[in-house]
Structures are given as structure tokens and as C-alpha cells.
Design an enzyme around this catalytic site. Structure first.
Site, short mmCIF file in Angstrom:
data_model
loop_
_atom_site.label_atom_id
_atom_site.label_comp_id
_atom_site.label_asym_id
_atom_site.label_seq_id
_atom_site.Cartn_x
_atom_site.Cartn_y
_atom_site.Cartn_z
N SER A 53 50.28 71.83 -104.47
CA SER A 53 50.91 72.30 -103.01
C SER A 53 51.74 71.34 -102.41
CB SER A 53 49.44 72.59 -102.14
OG SER A 53 48.98 73.45 -102.42
N ASP A 87 46.91 78.65 -102.53
CA ASP A 87 47.57 78.01 -101.32
C ASP A 87 48.93 78.48 -101.17
OD1 ASP A 87 45.43 76.42 -102.16
OD2 ASP A 87 46.47 74.69 -102.05
C1 FRU Z 1 43.71 73.58 -102.85
C2 FRU Z 1 44.31 72.88 -103.93
C3 FRU Z 1 45.34 71.86 -103.47
C4 FRU Z 1 46.22 71.60 -104.65
C5 FRU Z 1 46.23 72.93 -105.39
C6 FRU Z 1 46.16 73.33 -106.75
O1 FRU Z 1 43.27 74.99 -102.90
O2 FRU Z 1 43.18 72.53 -104.85
O3 FRU Z 1 44.49 70.59 -103.14
O4 FRU Z 1 47.33 71.11 -104.46
O5 FRU Z 1 44.86 73.67 -104.87
O6 FRU Z 1 46.38 74.50 -107.05
#
Ligand code: FRU
Length: 512
Positions: free
Chosen positions: A115, A55
Site C-alpha cells: 500500500s 486496501d
Molecule cells: C493492510 C495491509 C497493508 C499492506 C497491504 C498488503 O490491509 O496489510 O499493511 O500494505 O495490506 O496487501
């Protein structure tokens, strides 16, 4: 309340505040990025400096530059303990890598800095808000990932985690809500100077919900309300929310997991969702009106937006899908790239996306044709390449005589191609990368219902070395997909069943 001591910003204290874990990540990325050749990377999309990227995080404008952080595992091209990678740019396309910003080095985030988002503070510091993950082992041997919201402040290079982290934890949740699915804060500042953030969460029942928290200063937070509830409509957990005002409407973006398909609108697995409605700024209340997918291709997830200094709302997404991560180039030491930044607007209650206008500065070597007749297959002198910005408009050759199908093939040679095909009778546009060279049994095609009257369609197709992004009818829909086709496959050709007339303009794209 006591805010963090900012004296470390003075040279000399920086070295003390950088943990061993972060120092190792910074050392590693500096050495190993040199093993990745320029041509092994996308030409104008941001990719992981080394190792793994997911992300986009902390997309913000700070000290005269755009900053983009990302979920990052520098040591391996697979997901692992999450760090925050970091890059900055003045034009959203030419990115300069900066040292990794966060590492999982505190008790509350020892299993990952997940994230989150960023905002400049009035005192000139840059605030990052992210999810800390700490694994708890239960008596029966099972493990629980506890997720809390945390803060770090810095100067655009080095960030210090706040002494009072976490700033939001299970005590701040509505009763019955999950402390294991509580993540991805997106922060913004209201006109009165106070702050809000939205966080993805899971209630006892009903799938995801988006919680709204408020703060007078960005450090002290409290729950304001449940902003939106899924009520079992779209998938289960709602990840990576973003909320903003656009063209007089409130817009919520989120990425639901475990989606079921609904017609051609939503597809199975991890998807994207945009809710458009009215937002009452006095009471922070959102009333939903319309819903739609954000991207209709194969690879797009977890988008995040920034407001540019000239007032544009620009979105960038992870150009990948969790379920297709097995399709990868085995030769290179990076995995994961961002989409093009896209300018957003609302028209007739729908989200419109266009590549940022800065992309036009990368264009070179125009090749244009008007009123080309295609009946069967055709290729056109000067129309080829793998770093391309191409606009085409099609219509039936004779108005009274509908054609059955039109297709454009790209990243093509004798063995490989990816195609976009359009069937005017049912108004379906299909992207298909079955013959792109992938050796994995995963999703390779997706169909989307588009607006077309009398067989007319407008497409903007942007190719980079490892991707294609398609913008339909001036941004009514976007379709993104990654491709790992051999770069020598740079052909572009056209195909029709029935007579079609086409106007086309094509440019090469080269980073400045
Ligand atoms: C989305 C996610 C988020 C999390 C991150 C972990 O792609 O699952 O919800 O913060 O990736 O890497």
C-alpha cells in the site's frame, strides 16, 4: 539530485518501460474482466477489475479526475503477489478501470508492491509512493519480508519506478524499529511546498508507531520524528496511516492489527482507529486528545483520504475485514470492494462521516411516508430493493411510553434477511447478518453504542448489491458490512416491540 528522466512520457518509449510482469497483468485483466457480468458486481461501489482487491491506494485528484489505486492480485480472487490496480472517476461513484499501474517487477519489490499513496507534482507528473517487499531467506530456513518505501512517477496511466529506489529503508528507521513492519506511506504537501509522509512501523516494544518523514521535493526523504506511539494501547502493528488537518484539528487514521475489544468501541482483530488532537504546523507535533473507531460495522479497513478541489476531505475504505474474507460469493471471479466515499468533518471532538453528496445524483424514484405507526411488524408499499438510499427517523409513538426494540430488516425474502436493531434502553444498535445466507462460521454481528435521547434515532441506510452501509444520526457513526444474499431477496420490513412512529424517505440508486 537527479530526478527521473521524464522523456519516456513521449509516445514510443512507453512500451519499453512496461515490464513483462506488468504487461501480463494488463493483458489478463483486459481479457478476464469480460467474464464478469455487470450485474455480478456492486452497482456503485468499486470492486476488483478481476481477481482480488484490498486496501485503497493512491487516492488523489490528478488532471481533472479522481484516481484510486488498490492492492490487487489480478490472477486469482485470493491475496497474492501485490500489484496496484487502477481506476479513475470524475464523481467518485462512476469509476472507469485503467490498466494496472504497478507490478512486483524490481529486486526491491519482487514480493509485492504494498500500500501507498499518490500526489500530483508541480511539474505535472503523478507521483506514487508505495512499499516494496523483498523476501530474505535466513540461514535457519526462516523468511523475512523486508519492507522499504519506493517511488514511481507517471502520467495517470503509465508509471516508471524511480531509479534510486528505495527512497527509505532500514537506515532511515529509529534505532530498534522493525524493517519487516515498515509500510504504507501516505504523502502530502505542506503550504511551503515541502512534502511529508507518515509510515506505519513497529518499534522494539509497545506495538505500532507512526513515523513522520520529510522531503523537499518528494524524492529525497529523511526521518523527522515518531509522530505517534501506540504504547500497547490499540492492537499491535498500525497499518495504513493517514494524517490531515480537518476543522482546525489534526487527525490520524490508522488500522491496527490484533485489537482487543474495549466496550463497544473497539472489537477483536483488525480494527480502525481515529486519533484527533492538536497539530503544531511549525514543529509538526501532534498532541492526542480523543480516540475512537472509524467504522462500527463488520467490514471496513485501511481507509485513505483525498482533499477534493472544493476542499472536502473524502475517505474511502476497503469494505472488508481480513478475518471475514472467507465469506465470499463462490460464483464470481472478483473479491473485494471499496466503501462509499465519505465526507469527513469534526464535531464535538468526534469524526463525522457522510456519504459524498455526489450520491444524491444517483437517486431516483422517491417514496416517502411520515408518521407511520409501527407496533409489531410492517412493510410499506414501494419500500424495497437492493440498491437503495433510505433515511428513517424513529421516536416513541407516545412520548411517555418507551418502546423496547425497533428493527429494520433488508435483503429479505422467506429465507434470508439482515437486520439493524435498536434497543433504546441501552442505546445499542446492532447489525446482524447471521441469516444473510452465509455458510461460514465467522463474525456476523456487531453492536455499537449510539446517541439517542428518549428513543429517537436517525438512520441512513445504503444498500448496494453486496453491501450495507449505515450512517447514524447524520454521520455520528458508520457501520459497514458486506452481504452475499441472493439478489432476489429484496424485501425491507420493520418490526417493533412497543409503539414507534417513523418518518421514512427511500430512493433507488442507479449509476449514471
Ligand atoms: C493492510 C495491509 C497493508 C499492506 C497491504 C498488503 O490491509 O496489510 O499493511 O500494505 O495490506 O496487501
Amino acid at each position: 539530485m537527479g530526478e527521473p528522466d521524464s522523456s519516456w512520457l513521449k509516445e514510443g518509449r512507453k512500451a519499453d518501460m512496461i515490464s513483462q510482469t506488468l504487461r501480463e497483468a494488463r493483458k489478463y485483466e483486459e481479457v478476464f474482466e469480460k467474464m464478469i457480468g455487470e450485474e455480478e458486481r456492486p452497482g456503485f461501489h468499486l470492486s476488483a477489475r478481476t481477481g482480488w482487491m484490498n486496501d485503497p491506494n493512491g487516492f488523489s485528484f490528478y488532471k481533472g479526475k479522481y484516481h484510486l489505486f488498490y492492492q490487487y492480485h489480478p490472477f486469482d480472487s485470493h491475496w497474492g503477489p501485490m500489484h496496484w490496480g487502477h481506476a479513475a472517476s470524475s464523481d467518485l461513484l462512476n469509476w472507469e478501470y485503467l490498466p494496472a499501474a504497478l507490478a512486483p517487477d524490481e529486486v526491491y519489490d519482487r514480493n509485492g508492491c504494498f500500500s501507498g499513496s499518490a500526489i500530483p507534482l508541480p511539474d505535472g507528473r503523478h507521483l506514487l509512493m508505495y512499499t516494496g517487499v523483498a523476501r530474505e531467506r535466513l540461514g535457519n530456513g526462516a523468511v523475512n519480508d523486508i519492507q522499504t518505501q519506493c517511488i514511481a512517477v507517471g502520467d495517470g496511466i503509465d508509471y516508471e519506478k524511480y531509479g534510486k529506489n528505495p527512497v527509505l529503508d532500514e537506515k532511515d528507521l529509529p534505532q530498534g524499529s522493525s524493517r519487516c513492519d515498515f509500510r504504507d506511506p501516505k504523502i502530502w504537501q505542506k503550504e511551503d511546498g515541502s512534502y511529508r509522509c507518515v509510515v506505519g512501523n513497529r518499534p522494539g516494544e509497545g506495538g505500532g508507531q507512526i513515523l513522520l518523514f520529510a522531503s523537499p521535493d518528494g524524492f529525497q526523504w529523511h526521518l523527522e520524528k515518531v509522530l505517534v506511539s501506540n504504547n500497547n494501547r490499540f492492537g499491535t502493528m498500525w497499518e495504513c496511516p493517514d494524517f490531515f488537518l480537518l476543522d482546525g484539528k489534526g487527525v490520524l487514521l490508522t488500522s491496527p492489527t490484533d485489537m482487543l475489544p474495549v466496550g463497544f468501541e473497539y472489537h477483536n482483530g483488525n480494527g480502525t482507529l481515529c486519533l484527533i488532537g492538536d497539530f503544531d504546523q511549525e514543529t509538526d507535533s501532534f498532541t492526542e486528545q480523543n480516540h475512537q473507531a472509524i467504522d462500527y460495522g463488520i467490514d471496513f479497513y485501511a481507509p485513505q483520504t483525498v482533499l477534493t478541489p472544493d476542499g472536502r476531505r473524502v475517505m474511502i475504505g476497503w469494505m472488508q475485514n481480513w478475518d471475514t474474507c472467507n465469506m465470499r460469493d463462490q460464483k464470481v471471479a472478483w473479491f473485494g470492494q471499496m466503501s462509499l466515499p465519505r465526507e469527513l468533518s469534526i464535531k464535538d471532538g468526534r469524526l463525522i462521516q457522510k456519504p459524498v453528496r455526489e450520491l444524491e445524483k444517483l437517486r431516483q424514484g422517491e417514496v416517502a411516508y411520515r408518521d407511520v405507526s409501527i407496533d409489531g411488524t410492517a412493510s410499506l408499499e414501494g419500500i424495497q430493493g437492493r440498491m437503495v438510499d433510505m433515511e428513517l427517523e424513529i421516536r416513541p409513538e407516545r412520548e411517555e411510553e418507551a418502546y423496547h426494540k425497533f428493527a429494520v430488516r433488508f435483503a429479505q425474502n422467506g429465507q434470508y434477511y439482515t437486520s439493524l436493531s435498536f434497543h433504546p434502553r441501552d442505546s445499542i444498535l446492532k447489525i446482524d447478518r447471521k441469516f444473510s445466507g452465509s455458510r461460514r462460521a465467522i463474525i456476523h454481528q456487531r453492536r455499537s453504542l449510539v446517541n439517542s435521547k428518549n428513543g429517537k434515532l436517525k438512520l441512513r441506510i445504503i444498500l448496494d448489491r453486496f453491501s450495507v452501509e449505515v450512517f447514524v444520526n447524520d454521520g455520528e457513526q458508520a457501520l459497514s458490512a458486506i452481504l452475499y444474499t441472493d439478489q432476489a431477496a429484496d424485501g425491507i420490513s420493520f418490526l417493533s416491540d412497543g409503539a414507534v412512529k417513523m418518518d421514512i424517505v427511500k430512493y433507488g440508486l442507479l449509476r449514471g
